[in-house]
Scaffold this active site. Sequence first.
Site, PDB file in Angstrom:
ATOM      1  N   LYS A 184      -4.771 114.957  77.904  1.00 40.64           N
ATOM      2  CA  LYS A 184      -4.467 115.394  79.268  1.00 40.64           C
ATOM      3  C   LYS A 184      -5.589 116.302  79.755  1.00 40.64           C
ATOM      4  O   LYS A 184      -5.916 117.311  79.108  1.00 40.64           O
ATOM      5  CB  LYS A 184      -3.124 116.126  79.246  1.00 40.64           C
ATOM      6  CG  LYS A 184      -2.409 116.158  80.566  1.00 40.64           C
ATOM      7  CD  LYS A 184      -0.986 116.652  80.338  1.00 40.64           C
ATOM      8  CE  LYS A 184      -0.233 116.801  81.632  1.00 40.64           C
ATOM      9  NZ  LYS A 184       1.076 117.438  81.409  1.00 40.64           N
TER      10      LYS A 184
HETATM   11  O1  G3P Z   1       4.509 117.754  84.287  1.00 39.40           O
HETATM   12  C1  G3P Z   1       4.098 118.924  84.932  1.00 39.40           C
HETATM   13  C2  G3P Z   1       5.196 119.912  84.881  1.00 39.40           C
HETATM   14  O2  G3P Z   1       5.405 120.371  83.579  1.00 39.40           O
HETATM   15  C3  G3P Z   1       5.075 121.019  85.833  1.00 39.40           C
HETATM   16  O3  G3P Z   1       6.353 121.248  86.247  1.00 39.40           O
HETATM   17  O4  G3P Z   1       8.192 122.494  87.224  1.00 39.40           O
HETATM   18  O5  G3P Z   1       6.188 123.702  86.288  1.00 39.40           O
HETATM   19  O6  G3P Z   1       6.021 122.409  88.407  1.00 39.40           O
HETATM   20  P1  G3P Z   1       6.694 122.545  87.075  1.00 39.40           P
END
Ligand code: G3P
Length: 217
Positions: A87
């Site tokens: 990633k």
């Molecule tokens: O896949 C990306 C994710 O982990 C980010 O999620 O909820 O932190 O925006 P969030």
Amino acid sequence: MKFFIDTANLAQITEANELGILDGVTTNPSLMAKEGIKGTEAVMKHYKDICDIVHAPVSAEVISTDFAGIVEEGKILAAIDSNIVVKVPMIKDGIKAIKWFTDNNIKTNCTLVFSAGQAILAAKAGATYVSPFIGRIDDGNWDGVELIGQISHIYKMQGFETQILAASIRTSLHIVRCAEVGADVCTCPLSSILGLLKHPLTDLGLAQFLSDAKSMQ
Ligand code: G3P
């Protein structure tokens, strides 16, 4: 549409995997830190543990931001297991590194994508997956799902093979809307996956069926 789980929590990964509908896992440094993992060795072991549970793509994120560092780190991550997907952040050296990984048959997930232009660049570099963060876009009063639809349209028109991996999913409705607009993959918290099960009429109908069945005994 494929279902990935977006967590580094082994219990949740196991629970989702046992449902039989899991197609992969995504992690990021914040999700790894949440599990209290410390030190390079522990990080590597944790990725291996995830790969031993789910025999499908597992995204492991680099923390270097320069081309040489990203490539070096990516090679080490890719050596952990054949299912590891490196990633890489959407930055200039990240794009350069994704192209290098593409040329060297290492799968990549281009992360922190917030615009169609960034998604075009990721596809040009040959990324296996592109990760638009739809929840974070919604947080800024824009429509994250709309971006998934726009990227899907562009990729179809241009014949790009990069898979659209909708990330930063916050709700079950996000999953449904991403399916409608052409996401190839949704990476979700376990709660959003399990939320898809819910309907009050299912609960009411089942209670009635069970009570009628009991009355016949
Ligand atoms: O896949 C990306 C994710 O982990 C980010 O999620 O909820 O932190 O925006 P969030």
